[in-house]
Enzyme design. Structure first.
Site, PDB file in Angstrom:
ATOM      1  N   CYS A   1     -17.405  -2.131  58.046  1.00 28.95           N
ATOM      2  CA  CYS A   1     -16.431  -1.850  59.114  1.00 28.95           C
ATOM      3  C   CYS A   1     -16.543  -2.815  60.281  1.00 28.95           C
ATOM      4  O   CYS A   1     -15.880  -2.623  61.306  1.00 28.95           O
ATOM      5  CB  CYS A   1     -16.564  -0.403  59.606  1.00 28.95           C
TER       6      CYS A   1
ATOM      7  N   ASP B   1     -17.382  17.960  41.484  1.00 27.31           N
ATOM      8  CA  ASP B   1     -18.702  18.276  40.947  1.00 27.31           C
ATOM      9  C   ASP B   1     -18.587  18.346  39.431  1.00 27.31           C
ATOM     10  O   ASP B   1     -17.658  18.962  38.906  1.00 27.31           O
ATOM     11  CB  ASP B   1     -19.211  19.619  41.510  1.00 27.31           C
TER      12      ASP B   1
ATOM     13  N   GLN C   1     -30.857  29.941  44.544  1.00 28.63           N
ATOM     14  CA  GLN C   1     -31.694  30.126  45.732  1.00 28.63           C
ATOM     15  C   GLN C   1     -30.965  29.658  46.992  1.00 28.63           C
ATOM     16  O   GLN C   1     -31.288  30.060  48.093  1.00 28.63           O
ATOM     17  CB  GLN C   1     -33.014  29.367  45.483  1.00 28.63           C
TER      18      GLN C   1
ATOM     19  N   CYS D   1     -19.941   3.600  60.784  1.00 31.55           N
ATOM     20  CA  CYS D   1     -19.837   4.101  59.413  1.00 31.55           C
ATOM     21  C   CYS D   1     -21.254   4.264  58.848  1.00 31.55           C
ATOM     22  O   CYS D   1     -22.249   3.982  59.527  1.00 31.55           O
ATOM     23  CB  CYS D   1     -18.988   3.170  58.544  1.00 31.55           C
TER      24      CYS D   1
ATOM     25  N   CYS E   1     -21.440  -5.157  60.620  1.00 35.93           N
ATOM     26  CA  CYS E   1     -21.411  -4.275  59.453  1.00 35.93           C
ATOM     27  C   CYS E   1     -20.498  -4.861  58.376  1.00 35.93           C
ATOM     28  O   CYS E   1     -19.347  -5.194  58.655  1.00 35.93           O
ATOM     29  CB  CYS E   1     -20.913  -2.892  59.861  1.00 35.93           C
TER      30      CYS E   1
ATOM     31  N   CYS F   1     -33.250  16.796  46.307  1.00 33.55           N
ATOM     32  CA  CYS F   1     -33.763  18.167  46.401  1.00 33.55           C
ATOM     33  C   CYS F   1     -34.441  18.588  45.103  1.00 33.55           C
ATOM     34  O   CYS F   1     -35.402  19.353  45.103  1.00 33.55           O
ATOM     35  CB  CYS F   1     -32.628  19.139  46.691  1.00 33.55           C
TER      36      CYS F   1
END
Lengths: 384, 91
Positions: free
Chosen positions: A362, A176, A186, A285, A359, A302
Site C-alpha cells: 500500500c 471455511d 471448547q 495494512c 510498503c 492454536c
C-alpha cells in the site's frame, strides 16, 4: 401558559376543513416544522421552511407578497408565529392552519409518508438497538443491508457471527472448508456435539438461522487462496479475518487493498490476542505492520500451541464491534492502532501502527493504488 | 531500568516472564542487556547479530522503525515491547 400571539399582530387562522378547501383553491402550502418532522411525513405539494428560517428565507421562497399562503406546522402554534413574521415583512395573504396534521390526514388531505425503513417485526426484534442514537432506524437499515464475510467459521468467527446475525446484519458469508471436530467445541460456540463431522459452514448456518432466520448465510466451503480470494471478497462490505496462518493473511491483505475492502484483523495465542482494523489506503495494512512473517516455530497455530476458550470469544467480539462501526460509519475504529489483550493479566494495551511509505502493498509503489490517491497525505495512523 | 514486555511466543526464553527489566539508554543498549541476561532470547530474535525483521519493537506505543530505529532513546520509565506477528485464528 403564556399566550405568545397576544403581543403579535392579528393573524388569520383557519380550521382543517377550511384549510382543505383553501389548498384545493390553489393556496401555496408552507410547512414550518423542522426537517426531521418533514422527513416523517408531509403534504406532497408543501414547501419546507422551518419557523426559524422564515424571516431570512421567505422572500426568496415566495417573492410575491400577495401570494395566498396556507401555513401549517404540527398543531397550529408555530404556524401562527410564522404568519405573524410573514406579515411583518409585508405578506398580506398568509393564513395559519389551526389544527393537527392527524386531522388533516383523517379528513382526506394529501399526505406523503416515507416508506418505512423497517418492518414492524424488525422494529420489535431490534428495538433495543433502535433506541441507540447512533443506530436508530437508519443505522439498522445499514446493518440489514450490510454484507460481512468471515474468513473462518471457527474460534474467532463463532462469536462474531453469532452477534452479527443476532443484531440483524443482512448477509454473512462464511469461508471455511473444515468439518466440525470434537476439539473445536471448547471454543467454537457455533457448533454442537450432534454436528461433529458436518461442514463448519453448514453447522454455522443452522445455528445462525435459528438465531435470526432473516440473515442470509452464504456458505463458501473452500479455503481462501490467491486464486479465489478476489471472487470471495468482491461482494462484501467488510472482511473479518480470523484465519490461522500467515499465507492467508498476506493473500487477503493484498486482495483487500486491490478491491478496497476494510479488513478487521484478529489473532490469538494461548492467553493473548491482537486486534486491529485495516482500512485500505486510509490507514496501514497488514504488510505495513508485519512486513515479514516469523518462522513457523515462532508462530504456531492454536492446534499446536493451544488456546483458552474465552480468548477467541473476547477477540472475536472486539472484531464484531469494529464491523458495526464500519457499517454504521460511526465512532473510531482500530485503524492505525493494534489492540493487545492479555487474558492472564486482564489487561489491554495498544501500540500505534503507521502506514509505511515503502510498503510493497500500500506504499508509494503500490500496484493497487490509483494515480489519484495521494499516498503521502494519508500516512498518519488512525486516519479514521 | 526499563521494562521490556515479552510476547507469549518468546516467554519460554525468559523463564516464563511477561515482562523483564533491562537497562540502557537506547533500544540497542536495552536489547544488549536483555540478551546478556537471556541468551536464549538472542538466538530467537536475532540473525547475524541484527534484530530479525519479523520482530516489531515499540518504545511505549511507538514503533521504533518510525523513530530512530535501534538508536531510539529509552528512558527509565519507558516500556519496550517486542512484538512478532501472531498467526492464530480459527481452526
Amino acid at each position: 401558559m403564556t399566550d405568545q400571539t397576544a403581543t403579535q399582530p392579528q393573524i388569520r387562522e383557519v380550521s382543517v376543513g377550511d384549510a382543505l378547501r383553501l389548498a384545493e383553491a390553489g393556496y401555496r402550502i408552507i410547512d414550518v416544522r423542522e426537517e426531521l418532522e418533514w422527513n416523517d411525513g408531509h403534504i406532497p405539494s408543501a414547501t419546507l421552511l422551518p419557523l426559524g428560517d422564515v424571516l431570512d428565507r421567505i422572500e426568496a421562497v415566495v417573492p410575491d407578497k400577495t401570494t395566498p399562503l396556507l401555513v401549517h406546522c404540527a398543531a397550529g402554534a408555530r404556524s401562527a408565529r410564522a404568519v405573524a413574521r410573514m406579515q411583518s415583512l409585508g405578506y398580506t395573504n398568509a393564513v395559519s392552519l389551526k389544527g393537527s396534521m392527524l386531522d388533516w390526514r383523517r379528513l382526506g388531505g394529501d399526505w406523503e409518508a416515507p416508506q418505512p425503513l423497517l418492518t414492524p417485526a424488525q422494529q420489535r426484534r431490534y428495538s433495543r438497538q433502535l433506541l441507540i442514537p447512533e443506530i436508530g432506524q437508519k443505522g439498522q437499515r445499514k446493518l440489514l443491508d450490510g454484507k460481512v464475510l468471515l474468513i473462518g467459521a471457527g474460534g474467532l468467527g463463532s462469536p462474531s457471527a453469532l452477534y452479527l446475525a443476532a443484531s440483524g446484519i443482512g448477509t454473512i458469508g462464511l469461508v471455511d472448508d473444515d468439518a466440525v471436530d470434537e476439539s473445536n467445541l471448547q471454543r467454537q460456540v457455533l457448533h454442537t456435539v450432534d454436528r461433529i463431522g458436518m461442514p463448519k459452514t453448514e453447522s454455522a448456518r443452522i445455528t445462525l438461522n435459528a438465531l435470526n432466520p432473516e440473515t442470509r448465510i452464504v456458505e463458501h466451503r473452500e479455503r481462501l487462496t490467491a486464486d479465489n480470494v478476489e471472487r470471495l471478497i468482491a461482494n462484501y462490505d467488510v472482511i473479518v479475518d480470523g484465519t490461522d496462518n500467515f499465507d492467508t493473511r498476506y493473500v487477503l491483505n493484498d486482495a483487500a487493498l486491490k478491491l478496497r475492502k476494510p479488513v478487521v484483523h484478529g489473532s490469538i495465542y494461548r492467553w493473548d490476542g491482537q486486534i486491529t482494523t485495516f482500512v485500505p489506503f486510509a490507514g496501514p495494512c497488514y504488510r505495513c505492520m508485519y512486513p515479514t512473517q516469523p518462522p513457523e516455530e515462532l508462530a504456531p497455530s492454536c492446534a499446536v500451541a493451544g488456546v483458552l476458550g474465552v480468548l477467541p470469544g473476547i477477540v472475536g467480539l472486539l472484531q464484531a464491534n469494529e464491523v458495526f462501526k464500519l457499517l454504521l460509519g460511526v465512532g473510531e475504529t482500530l485503524a492505525g492502532r493494534l489492540l493487545m489483550f492479555d487474558a492472564m493479566a486482564t489487561r489491554f494495551d495498544e501500540v500505534k501502527v503507521w502506514r509505511d511509505p515503502q510498503c510493497p502493498a500500500c506504499g508509494e509503489a503500490s500496484p493497487f493504488v490509483a494515480a489519484s490517491v495521494q499516498v503521502a497525505e494519508t500516512l498518519e495512523p488512525a486516519a479514521r | 531500568m526499563s521494562s521490556v514486555r515479552i510476547p507469549p511466543v518468546l516467554r519460554d526464553a525468559v523463564g516464563g516472564s511477561r515482562s523483564v527489566a533491562a537497562s540502557g539508554a537506547t533500544v540497542a543498549e536495552v536489547l544488549r542487556d536483555l540478551f546478556q541476561q537471556f541468551p536464549a532470547l538472542r538466538d530467537r530474535v536475532t540473525e547475524d547479530g541484527e534484530l530479525s525483521r519479523f520482530v516489531n519493537v515499540y518504545v511505549n506505543d511507538r514503533d521504533v522503525r518510525y523513530r530512530e530505529g535501534l538508536e531510539t532513546p529509552v528512558a527509565e520509565a519507558d516500556t519496550v515491547i517486542l512484538l512478532p506477528a501472531m498467526a492464530g485464528g480459527s481452526s
